[in-house]
Design a protein around this motif. Structure first.
Motif, PDB file in Angstrom:
ATOM      1  N   TYR A  54       0.839  -1.196   0.000  1.00 24.62           N
ATOM      2  CA  TYR A  54       0.000   0.000   0.000  1.00 24.62           C
ATOM      3  C   TYR A  54       0.878   1.253   0.000  1.00 24.62           C
ATOM      4  CZ  TYR A  54      -3.571   3.380   1.247  1.00 24.62           C
ATOM      5  OH  TYR A  54      -4.414   4.458   1.241  1.00 24.62           O
ATOM      6  N   THR A  55       0.654   2.103  -0.984  1.00 23.24           N
ATOM      7  CA  THR A  55       1.498   3.281  -1.191  1.00 23.24           C
ATOM      8  C   THR A  55       0.620   4.508  -1.329  1.00 23.24           C
ATOM      9  OG1 THR A  55       3.077   1.888  -2.367  1.00 23.24           O
ATOM     10  CG2 THR A  55       3.305   4.278  -2.620  1.00 23.24           C
ATOM     11  N   PRO A  56       0.832   5.535  -0.501  1.00 26.88           N
ATOM     12  CA  PRO A  56       0.069   6.778  -0.671  1.00 26.88           C
ATOM     13  C   PRO A  56       0.455   7.477  -1.965  1.00 26.88           C
ATOM     14  CG  PRO A  56       1.074   6.645   1.519  1.00 26.88           C
ATOM     15  CD  PRO A  56       1.684   5.566   0.701  1.00 26.88           C
ATOM     16  N   VAL A  57      -0.531   7.991  -2.646  1.00 28.46           N
ATOM     17  CA  VAL A  57      -0.292   8.751  -3.871  1.00 28.46           C
ATOM     18  C   VAL A  57      -0.083  10.222  -3.539  1.00 28.46           C
ATOM     19  CG1 VAL A  57      -1.256   9.378  -6.119  1.00 28.46           C
ATOM     20  CG2 VAL A  57      -1.609   7.099  -5.208  1.00 28.46           C
ATOM     21  N   ASN A  58      -0.738  10.694  -2.502  1.00 29.93           N
ATOM     22  CA  ASN A  58      -0.607  12.081  -2.078  1.00 29.93           C
ATOM     23  C   ASN A  58      -0.096  12.131  -0.643  1.00 29.93           C
ATOM     24  OD1 ASN A  58      -1.729  13.490  -4.463  1.00 29.93           O
ATOM     25  ND2 ASN A  58      -3.585  12.358  -3.923  1.00 29.93           N
ATOM     26  N   GLU A  59       0.331  13.312  -0.246  1.00 32.78           N
ATOM     27  CA  GLU A  59       0.875  13.469   1.099  1.00 32.78           C
ATOM     28  C   GLU A  59      -0.186  13.346   2.177  1.00 32.78           C
ATOM     29  OE1 GLU A  59       2.847  17.188   1.159  1.00 32.78           O
ATOM     30  OE2 GLU A  59       4.600  16.487   0.054  1.00 32.78           O
TER      31      GLU A  59
END
Length: 1844
Positions: free
Chosen positions: A1775-1780
């Motif tokens: 799972y990787t955030p796309v935005n901060e």
């Protein structure tokens, strides 16, 4: 933008740290130009002042944004520097458990020290064919890229795997080779790919050892070239080895081992094959015990040796050579144990009869004396003489170890040579992929010649790597037309020149080795004198004169000069070699030394004590060595081999894998930053970063830049030209144009610019978020205020209501209290008032009585006085009245007389006028009226007065009577009182008497009570005992009943569960068997295709004869599985010809294929039998209870068997009558005996009537028999249940005490209950029997009617048809009777069934004879009719048809009109069969003619042709038609198997043909839905059940081909449409990517979208519907389609980190909803397709749910039931955030999930099996289409078919 501007408050930086190398900190104040320090705050909250370097003023490294942390490619980082690389690797390795990371063109692999499930065949299939940047980093991705570039660019490839010992180089190289072996396959049956993989265990056994850093460390370098042919399939391999560590043979450090093969032999020494080696435990040998760690945890050396021997066998090394190798290895161990002792200071000796030396000599076949002599002596040669010199013990020991190392090196080279021989092939190699597994840069506390050579090789490899990286950068800039300048990167050519140039280190070393008195010290002085002042890379240690320092590309290394010369010379005693070469018993040993030309060999050396390792060079294969070349030093040979390696690598396209060792303690997923940074610097990863950072490391396509930074643009800035838009925006955002460059397709950014743009984007989004938050918070606050206001109003309303209710309640209570008080006070007052009133009344009564009496007396006196006065006064008054009256009357008379006269006078006057008269009248009327009213009033008053008087009189009368009665009562009371007073005296006397009697009676009563009390106590005691006994009996009874009920319930439940479980198990087994069977069909089809390909290849390789061409008539087919033994003669000849050709080319291959086909046939038959057995078991499981019940009824069926015997005898009698009828009919058939009135007709009627009567009688008997059986059954049942109560009834007369009476009473009650139950059961049975009798009566009536109808129909038929119909009817009747008997009693009816079957066979034979006779006569009749027609053609002028007869009287008989009524058959000639197959199957195109046809028309036509062959009883025609049909369908599918329409068309027609065979087979199970006409069209002569199975198998193969075809079409669309394409635009942002770009999610032209998938699914569905595919089959196809979509999408999601985000989860859920909508539109929601998407749906939900608390973990565990634990953990790790604004998943949360899912029992497999195909079934689907109505279109070119 200046870099210093980024150092603002809250900016995060990296500062050096002694423990963690780099530590993160945050600026607390803005940096201003000229500041000498930074105010920082560490992550733990500690404030720190960081001083800047006063000279350089360099600021600390900036930290990348959090959304870039954990990227797949390090070049995607905005800030490219050492701490960013280290942190990114640590986050991926520790948090996400990802061991692979890209760094530009380099794959960084970190050893996890744990077995990971990421190397299976499913992972290989997932990476196969994918672009390198589209999937997460993996060794398979590098291997796929190399394989793809080899095929695309026609250029050889190489994979360079390097790293420290224990970093995982060998494993990485092994997995790369496994990938090539899996995806490429082989071109022959030799299984080259298996041999390539088999070389790994051999090389690991002889070249790997345990070290302190690795349990399986490769102690040599190797380069394996895997060869490929023109079709890029593996054809062979070749191996080159470098730098074998020979010193390990004789010396190991602590906690290390020798090579694995020695320990494997010692562990297997107890086995019979190794007894002659005289080995024992590894601790008994010097060469295996020095490391004091002979065992590796988790490794079984015995099993490893078995695997090694299997690999030897697979590579063609026979058993004798294997034992010879083990013999040499055992001899080395024994040689190490030879003890050499001092004879004196200059000589040594071996004690005689040394056990180990004896064993060594026996193993190698040499003499003990020679070997012991030359181990302690040495021969010296001079120019004039040769003499022998003794050796001291130390030199002798070194010579012994040198011999051991030399033998092992020769053995190693021999094994490598034979492995290469096994891997070589005769096929020409088109290209190759080389895998280089070589050591990385090494530095230890003591570095010697070995480390020098290793680091020298790494310098060469690093130079090649730098040049390749620089070349790629240059090509990229030129391709994008970017102006570029020379990038200043580290060039290690000076270091290489220092080592290998003239007068370099190696050159001086070789020169010193040639000197007679050369030494390490003199060589060191030469190095100092030559390079210390001339080369900056060479240094001298301050505290040593026997060492030197070289500045390598990775680090400075200090080398100790001790042992350099000896290791470079690598000498061995000549006489020892000659002794071994003289061995005559051991030929393998001689073969090892056959290339020894002189006594001194450069491949062996005397071991020194100061070095860490000893090296050996494997000479390059194929190069002839001269005697001069043997004199070359180790360094010279290594330099030459390294130069050849570099030439090979430069001629290929390199791919780099850098293996990193995370810690020195082999801890799983433990990361040591110091060790990692050291290796990153050594392996060149940081140099790659530095080269990339020196130019424009960040690169974006214009579309990606526009999509990512669209938020920074205004609406007016957006132009149609995206390139111009990006240019304008960048000029506004970044003022310094040197920070970026515009290429043709990409924008290039300097390091840090992407971070700056990300900061601008984040600021813009933050402002927008603040605005959104402000608005939302305002809305939420207002909503909250309104909600609170509403709540307050509601609370107030409820509060006020509550208060009002309280007030009302209080008021009600107050009022109630007041009312209560009032009433109570009223009661009190009323009571008091009544008391007072009563007292007052008494007083008043008395007083009033007194007063009344006084008044009465006074009144009485007054009355009397008044009376007297009245009388007196009356008399006086009357007297006065009379006198006055007389006077008044007299006076009145006088006056009235006077007035009257006056009045009279007036009246007389008035009477004369009218008015006077009127007035007079008026006054009179008024007076009259007044008088009248007065009269009425007086009347009323009189009436009232009268009524009052009446009332007063009545009351007076009543009161008077009451008073009289009261007076009379008082008088009576007075008299009674007098009488009672007299009686009281007598009563008192009697009372005295009674008292005396009472006292005596009380005494008697007391006595009686005492006795009664005693009696009652005894009775109560007895009753209590009886109650206790009764209670215990009841309890026992209840316990027994409960126990019985529980046992029965348990047994019932147990049986039910067992039946359910067995049923489920049988169903599961059935599905598994069906799946296995269909997989075998797939394998069989693959082998058939392979066989056909080989046959075609062999046929094409032969030179055909001129003018000869194979046609369909002589074409052979492989129908061993499908066809019968009889075939066409042409087919047999063609088959033999094909076999001859095959035998002539490759007999062994043909035999293998035939053997394989036979095995598959046997396996298929066994599976089919097993399937039938499973089905039989399933049926028997259902009938098991019935069978057990029937076994217990043996004694009661005797009567029934007797009755059945009687029925059988009657049946025989009826058969006898039938025979008589048949004979009677046959005897007079020619004369029309069946006409009404004929004898046969009478016999038939008589027999029919008799049969009907007999039938009625038998029915009654059957009913009686059934009723008796039921009665007997119930009687036995009740007899069993009433056994115990009957005993109680019989013994009633014997009972005496109360307990027995009670038991008898209980038994009697049970008996009554049983009798009632029996009565109810009999009543129900009676009702059921009545119903059954009614049903049977109705059946008899129907049977009678049917018999009459059949008889009437038979009488209307012609004589021949009448006989046939009667026989058919009789057969049917006998069959039904047989079935009825079988249903009633299978055992008793067996003989009758056999007789009936025999009779049926006889009847069928006679019927067939009659059919043949009739057909023969019909043919003759047609011939005669044709001849007559030809004869009369001239006379009738063509008006008479060929079938007509001239003779008019017989015209109705010979030409019936029924022939024009088509029978649904098609007739064709034998020679037209090939044309039929060709036109209907081979040349029929679904897109053309077939689209406009009736769905399934080819199947109907083939079946109608088959019906005609069956009608004519032509078995050969049936067989050949079916065989040709099957072969033709297979041929067309092989030819056009990739065309979906073709495969779908023939799947629909094959299934329709199969359904037709079932529908018209004559089986009742398939004829339920047929019309009467369709039943008449059933097949009559042949049972095609076996062919139905064959066609069913063919349909399964076509179905699997259809699924494969669909998968090939859908496969390119799925990932792009389901994952990459943004269906909801703007939801998911594009993150910065690295050098390896991923597929863009922006829909370009030609990119597949979700609409593409839906359109393709719609096309599939419409095509199948158009072809008439069964709906159930369409559902199965759609389910398989959706499974493929879900599995491929989920697998790619699990292997792509960039796809695991919240926004992507939303995209996936939207896409899945669109697929569900498509299912809903097509009406396929119930086909199970939606359930196949459940894992994908749950994965998408997992991406979107909260992932923080324990409640979230519990929700995830309960939600993700379709996902395995490995898949859930993988998604959470990826799972990787796309935005901060998004947050990462914490490691603790993932651990919580793993803990909760620990108890799940599931497969550890990560990916779903995309090749899995659900077992297909073909539910029977009858057709309502009548065969006789089918018309054949002319477009099919089937005019040769004739409708019949």
């Amino acid at each position: 933008m200046a870099a210093s501007e980024l150092y603002t408050k809250r900016a995060r930086v990296w500062i050096p740290d002694a423990e963690e190398v780099w530590k993160s900190a945050e600026l607390t104040n803005d940096y201003k130009h000229g500041d000498v320090s930074l105010q920082l705050m560490l992550e733990d909250g500690t404030n720190l002042e960081h001083n800047l370097d006063p000279k350089t003023k360099n600021l600390p490294y900036l930290r990348n944004p959090d959304i870039l942390v954990g990227e797949n490619d390090l070049t995607a980082l905005s800030y490219l520097h050492e701490p960013a690389v280290l942190h990114n690797l640590k986050v991926r390795f520790m948090d996400s458990k990802l061991i692979y990371t890209y760094c530009g063109i380099v794959l960084v692999a970190i050893n996890p020290y744990e077995t990971l499930q990421i190397y299976g065949a499913d992972i290989i299939n997932a990476y196969s064919g994918q672009n390198m940047g589209d999937m997460d980093p993996h060794i398979f991705a590098v291997a796929e890229e190399a394989y793809k570039q080899m095929a695309r660019d026609e250029r050889n490839q190489s994979i360079i795997v390097s790293g420290e010992s224990g970093a995982g180089k060998t494993v990485s190289a092994k997995y790369a080779m496994r990938y090539f072996a899996t995806v490429s396959g082989t071109t022959s049956e030799a299984n080259v790919e298996q041999k390539v993989l088999a070389s790994n265990p051999i090389m690991e056994a002889i070249g790997n050892a345990k070290t302190t850093r690795n349990d399986n460390s490769s102690r040599f370098g190797k380069y394996i070239e895997i060869g490929f042919d023109t079709r890029y399939r593996i054809i062979g391999a070749n191996m080159r080895t470098y730098l074998l560590e020979k010193s390990r043979v004789v010396f190991q450090a602590d906690e290390e081992r020798n090579y694995h093969i020695f320990y494997q032999l010692c562990a297997s020494s107890h086995l019979p094959d190794y007894k002659n080696l005289k080995l024992s435990n590894a601790k008994d040998f010097l060469y295996t015990r020095q490391g004091r760690s002979p065992v590796i945890d988790g490794v079984d050396d015995t099993k490893e040796l078995s695997a090694t021997r299997n690999a030897f066998t697979l590579l063609g090394i026979n058993e004798s050579n294997q034992l010879g190798l083990f013999q040499v290895l055992a001899a080395i161990l024994h040689l190490g144990n030879v003890e050499i002792k001092d004879r004196d200071s200059d000589s040594s000796v071996i004690p005689p009869n040394n056990r180990h030396l004896t064993a060594f000599c026996e193993l190698v076949g040499v003499t003990y004396q020679d070997m012991s002599q030359w181990l302690c002596h040495r021969k010296l040669k001079t120019a004039t003489e040769t003499y022998i010199k003794t050796l001291p013990r130390l030199q002798a020991t070194n010579a012994r170890d040198a011999l051991s190392k030399h033998i092992y090196a020769k053995l190693f080279n021999w094994i490598v040579e034979h492995v290469n021989k096994a891997l070589i092939t005769n096929i020409k190699q088109h290209s190759f992929i080389g895998v280089l597994d070589i050591y990385g840069f090494e530095t230890f506390e003591i570095n010697s010649f070995e480390q020098f050579c290793i680091n020298y090789a790494n310098e060469k490899l690093q130079q090649q790597f730098n040049m390749h990286v620089f070349k790629l950068e240059q090509e990229e800039y030129m391709r994008e037309q970017i102006p570029w300048t020379l990038i200043d990167f580290y060039d290690n050519q000076p270091c290489i020149n220092l080592i290998e140039a003239k007068m370099g280190v190696l050159d001086l070393l070789d020169e010193e080795c040639k000197m007679p008195k050369g030494s390490d010290d003199s060589w060191a002085q030469k190095l100092y004198n030559t390079h210390l002042k001339t080369c900056s890379l060479f240094e001298k240690p301050r505290m040593s004169n026997r060492a030197f320092i070289i500045q390598h590309f990775a680090d400075k290394v200090e080398y100790q000069c001790d042992g350099f010369l000896e290791k470079n010379k690598d000498t061995v005693n000549e006489e020892q070699i000659n002794v071994l070469k003289a061995s005559k018993k051991f030929h393998l040993l001689v073969e090892l030394f056959h290339d020894e030309a002189k006594a001194t060999s450069p491949t062996g050396q005397a071991a020194g004590t100061g070095g860490r390792t000893r090296l050996s060079i494997k000479p390059v294969k194929g190069r002839e060595k001269s005697s001069k070349e043997h004199k070359k030093t180790v360094g010279c040979q290594f330099r030459n081999s390294l130069q050849m390696l570099m030439e090979t690598l430069n001629a290929t396209t390199p791919h780099y894998v850098r293996c990193i060792k995370p810690n020195d303690f082999k801890l799983a997923f433990s990361f040591d930053p110091k060790r990692a940074v050291q290796q990153l610097r050594a392996c060149g990863v940081l140099e790659t970063i530095r080269i990339s950072a020196a130019g424009f490391p960040s690169r974006w396509t214009y579309q990606e830049f526009f999509s990512r930074y669209r938020v920074l643009m205004k609406q007016k800035d957006v132009l149609p030209d995206k390139k111009l838009t990006c240019r304008n925006v960048l000029e506004k955002l970044v003022e310094d144009q040197d920070k970026y460059q515009f290429g043709k397709t990409k924008i290039f950014f300097r390091a840090g610019q992407v971070a700056y743009l990300e900061k601008l984007r984040a600021d813009k989004l933050r402002v927008a978020c603040i605005r959104i938050q402000k608005t939302i918070r305002c809305w939420l606050a207002r909503k909250s205020y309104l909600r609170k206001r509403s709540a307050a109003i509601t609370i107030q309303r409820f509060t006020r209501g509550y208060q009002a209710r309280r007030l009302a309640k209080f008021m009600r209570r107050t009022q109630a209290a007041t009312t209560i008080q009032k009433n109570q006070r009223m009661v009190v007052e009323r009571k008091r008032y009544r008391q007072k009133q009563a007292a007052a009344l008494v007083m008043q009564t008395i007083l009033r009585a007194y007063m009344a009496r006084q008044m009465y007396q006074a009144l009485l006196r007054e009355q009397k006085v008044v009376i007297i006065q009245k009388r007196v006064r009356g008399w006086l008054a009357r007297c006065w009245y009379k006198r006055c009256l007389e006077s008044i009357v007299y006076l009145q008379c006088c006056i009235r007389r006077m007035r009257a006269r006056q009045e009279l006078k007036k009246l007389k006057i008035e009477a004369r006028s009218v008015e006077h008269f009127k007035k007079l009248n008026k006054g009179m009327e008024n007076k009259i009226m007044q008088l009248q009213r007065k009269i009425d009033e007086h009347t009323k008053e009189n009436r009232l007065v009268k009524e009052k008087l009446v009332v007063l009189e009545t009351s007076y009368t009543t009161e008077s009577e009451r008073m009289r009665a009261e007076v009379n009562r008082l008088r009576g009371v007075e008299e009674d009182a007098k009488n009672k007073g007299i009686r009281v005296t007598s009563l008192l006397e009697e009372l005295e008497k009674l008292k005396k009697e009472l006292s005596s009676t009380q005494k008697e009563k007391k006595t009686i009570e005492d006795w009664a009390k005693t009696y009652r106590h005894e009775m109560e005691k007895m009753v209590s005992e009886l109650k206790e006994q009764n209670g215990s009996l009841k309890k026992e009874k209840d316990d027994l009943n409960r126990l019985i009920q529980e046992q029965s319930q348990q047994m019932t439940e147990k049986m039910a569960r067992a039946i359910v479980q067995e049923t489920q198990q049988l169903e599961t087994d059935l599905n598994e068997e069906r799946s296995r069977y269909q997989n075998l069909l797939t394998e069989h089809r693959r082998l058939e295709e392979k066989y056909d390909d080989l046959k075609e290849a062999m046929a094409s390789s032969n030179v055909s004869k001129p003018g000869h061409r194979r046609t369909d008539s002589n074409h052979s087919s492989n129908e061993s599985e499908y066809t019968y033994n009889s075939e066409y003669a042409e087919l047999e000849e063609g088959s033999r010809a094909a076999e001859d050709v095959t035998r002539g080319i490759d007999t062994s291959l043909t035999l293998k294929l035939q053997k394989r086909l036979t095995e598959l046939e046997q396996e298929k038959q066994s599976l089919r039998n097993e399937l039938e057995n499973k089905e039989d078991q399933f049926q028997r499981a259902r009938a098991r209870d019935d069978v057990e019940f029937k076994k217990a009824r043996g004694a009661e069926l005797e009567y029934e068997s007797l009755k059945r015997q009687e029925l059988e005898s009657e049946n025989k009698k009826l058969k006898h009558d039938l025979v008589e009828i048949r004979q009677s009919l046959l005897g007079k058939a020619a004369t029309g005996a069946g006409a009404p009135g004929s004898p046969a007709y009478k016999v038939v009627l008589e027999q029919l009537n008799a049969s009907c009567e007999e039938l009625e009688v038998r029915k009654e008997e059957v009913l009686i028999l059934r009723s008796q059986l039921v009665s007997q059954k119930e009687a036995m049942h009740h007899k069993e249940t009433m056994t115990e109560p009957s005993v109680y009834v019989e013994d009633v007369s014997k009972l005496k005490d109360a307990g027995e009476l009670k038991q008898a009473y209980v038994g009697l009650k049970d008996t009554n209950r049983l009798l009632e139950h029996q009565l109810q059961t009999q009543r129900r049975g009676y009702d059921n029997e009545v119903e059954s009798l009614r049903g049977e009566l109705q059946n008899v009536k129907e049977e009678n009617n049917r018999q009459q109808q059949l008889l009437a129909q038979n009488l209307q038929l012609p004589p021949e048809a009448r006989i046939e119909a009667s026989l058919q009817h009789e057969i049917t009747r006998l069959t039904n009777e047989n079935l009825e008997l079988l249903a009633e009693d299978p055992t008793a009816s067996r003989e009758a069934r056999v007789n009936v079957l025999r009779r049926m066979v006889d009847l069928m034979e006679q019927l067939e004879k009659q059919d043949r006779t009739i057909r023969k006569l019909k043919k003759q009749l047609k011939v005669y009719s044709k001849r007559i027609g030809e004869m009369g053609a001239g006379q009738t002028e063509g008006q008479t048809s060929p079938g007509q007869m001239v003779d008019e009287p017989i015209h109705p008989v010979n030409i019936p009109r029924r022939e024009k009524d088509f029978q649904g058959m098609l007739e064709y000639k034998k020679e037209d069969e090939l044309k039929l197959v060709k036109n209907l199957i081979l040349e029929l195109k679904p897109r053309g003619v077939a689209v406009n046809l009736i769905p399934g028309l080819p199947a109907y036509i083939l079946f109608m042709c088959l019906r005609h062959a069956d009608y004519n009883n032509d078995d050969q025609k049936v067989r050949t038609l079916l065989t040709s049909t099957i072969n033709s369908i297979k041929k067309i599918l092989k030819k056009r198997g990739d065309d979906f329409e073709t495969v779908s068309f023939w799947l629909a027609n094959t299934c329709r043909f199969l359904h037709c065979l079932k529908q018209y087979s004559g089986d009742e199970a398939f004829m339920k839905h047929n019309t009467q006409r369709q039943n008449e069209h059933s097949l009559s002569n042949f049972d095609l059940a076996e062919y139905r199975q064959v066609i069913s198998d063919l349909a399964i193969q076509i179905y699997q081909q259809l699924i494969k075809c669909m998968e090939n079409i859908l496969q390119p669309m799925i990932v792009s449409g389901m994952l990459e394409h943004e269906t909801i635009q703007g939801v998911s942002g594009v993150k910065p990517t690295g050098l390896r770009k991923r597929t863009s999610s922006i829909a370009d032209e030609g990119t597949y979208t979700l609409d593409s998938i839906l359109r393709q699914l719609g096309a599939f569905h419409s095509t199948m519907c158009q072809h008439g595919t069964d709906p159930e089959l369409i559902k199965q196809v759609v389910k398989q389609q959706f499974y493929i979509i879900g599995a491929v999408t989920l697998n790619n999601l699990l292997l792509r980190k960039d796809m695991c985000s919240w926004s992507k989860g939303m995209q996936i859920r939207y896409n899945v909803s669109q697929l569900e909508e498509w299912l809903r539109d097509k009406g396929l929601m119930t086909c199970g397709a939606k359930e196949t998407l459940e894992p994908l749906i749950q994965a998408a939900q997992l991406l979107q749910v909260k992932k923080k608390t324990d409640e979230d973990a519990e929700a995830i565990c309960s939600m993700c039931l379709a996902l395995t634990t490995a898949q859930i953990v993988k998604v959470l790790n990826l799972y990787t955030p796309v935005n901060e604004f998004e947050e990462r998943v914490s490691v603790s949360f993932i651990r919580t999930i793993q803990t909760r899912l620990r108890d799940r029992c599931e497969s550890p497999q990560l990916l779903m099996d995309t090749k899995m195909i659900y077992p297909v079934t073909f539910p029977f689907s009858p057709s309502s289409l009548a065969l006789e109505t089918i018309q054949i279109p002319s477009s099919l070119n089937l005019a040769f078919l004739t409708r019949v």
